[in-house]
Design an enzyme around this catalytic site. Structure first.
Site: not given
Length: 342
Positions: A34, A116, A134
DNA sequence: AACTCGGGGGG
DNA sequence: CCCCCAGAGTT
């Protein structure tokens, strides 16, 4: 069949196999992926991800490592703050001793983790019902709901988040998030979306209205700034390059590159030679390489300088193999090397 | 809310 | 060339 069932069925059939999607999900792999994926496309992350995991297989190994080694593994990926944040995060979590937090709120308090990434890690690694938003998901939601300009503002983002949360009823939250991101990345693309392949096509208002590409509206960006730099590419008889650590406060701060400066109006070769920490006889300028840093479009003129001996250097300077520098660097170095060796 | 931070690939 | 990308931190 419900929307979310169709979405998940599509995902089972169409999802790409990615190195962080292995079962069972490893929270550390999810975390690293991520961070790497922030503003960076999947195709560019995959090779770096595998190398990073070999080098730093666990959060503990990452915490023990020197930050320069982490930056070295990040070299070329861009947004180097992410690597520093990840390293700080590892040290904080390991020092705390209670493992990676599992809630979005706790994750969000860690360095480099915003709304996020907190939702992504909490849902993908720990099963929490946290919707992600996102660029991909925002585009899917903006089209499905025909949000137009609304998509740029905070209320519109909240609306999109509610829409995602609604899809999580009776489904695995992490799968819903992943499926929406995958859909945005591979079907509901910014230009020329493949609507016939979309599991949500029947109810998608933007498709029905025939103008999916108008959602969300393109974001305005800062006027590009065109710059001309020069780089003093001093190469020793052993084929190593003279690198300098970029000063704090500058772009590419902390990375190791050939000394560079604004080209100005003067003589390019003379200016380049003036950047070196020792006197040399001369150099030759080469055709420029193109490099961009956010809004800057930079044309970098390499000035190649042959140096017979590797003289001792002050702090912050080093002789290094430009292909395997063993130091944190930018992809600009590889571009200069390719140009200088051609 | 605006600005900054890398870099590359696709149209 | 222009555009965007599994955003976050700072101002």
């Amino acid at each position: 069949m419900s929307k979310s069932r169709r979405l998940l069925a599509w995902y089972r059939d169409a999802a790409r196999e990615l190195p962080w999607r292995v079962e069972p999900r490893d929270p550390y792999r999810v975390l690293v992926s991520e961070l790497m994926l922030q503003q960076t496309q999947v195709d560019r992350v995959v090779p770096r991800f595998d190398a990073f995991m070999v080098r730093f297989p666990t959060l503990a190994t990452l915490a023990e490592a020197d930050v320069s080694k982490v930056l070295e593994a990040w070299s070329g990926l861009g947004y180097y703050r992410r690597a520093r944040s990840l390293h700080r995060l590892a040290r904080e979590v390991v020092a705390r001793g209670s493992g990676l937090p599992q809630t979005a709120a706790e994750l969000c308090a860690l360095p480099g983790i915003g709304p996020y990434t907190a939702a992504a890690v909490a849902s993908l690694a720990f099963g929490a019902a946290e919707p992600v938003l996102d660029g991909n998901v925002m585009r899917v939601a903006a089209r499905f709901l025909t949000m137009g300009e609304e998509a740029r503002r905070a209320p519109g983002r909240a609306k999109a988040l509610r829409w995602v949360r609604g899809l999580m009823e009776g489904a695995e939250p992490g799968r819903v998030n992943e499926a929406l991101m995958e859909l945005g990345a591979t079907v509901c693309t910014p230009r020329a979306p493949a609507c016939p392949l979309c599991p949500l096509r029947e109810e998608c208002r933007a498709r029905v209205e025939g103008r999916p590409e108008e959602h969300p509206p393109a974001r305005r960006v800062r006027e590009p700034e065109h710059l001309r730099w020069l780089a003093a590419c001093a190469v020793s008889g052993r084929g190593r390059w003279l690198l300098r650590r970029v000063e704090a406060g500058a772009v590419l701060r902390g990375l190791w590159l050939p000394p560079f400066a604004d080209a100005g109006d003067g003589d390019v070769v003379a200016t380049a030679l003036g950047l070196l920490p020792f006197p040399v006889d001369g150099g030759v300028s080469l055709p420029p390489v193109r490099h961009s840093i956010t809004y800057r479009r930079i044309s970098v003129v390499p000035v190649r300088v042959a140096v017979a001996r590797e003289l001792p250097l002050p702090d912050g300077w080093a002789w290094a193999d430009p292909l395997v520098p063993g130091l944190p660097t930018s992809s600009l170095l590889a571009k200069l090397v390719r140009r200088a060796n051609k």
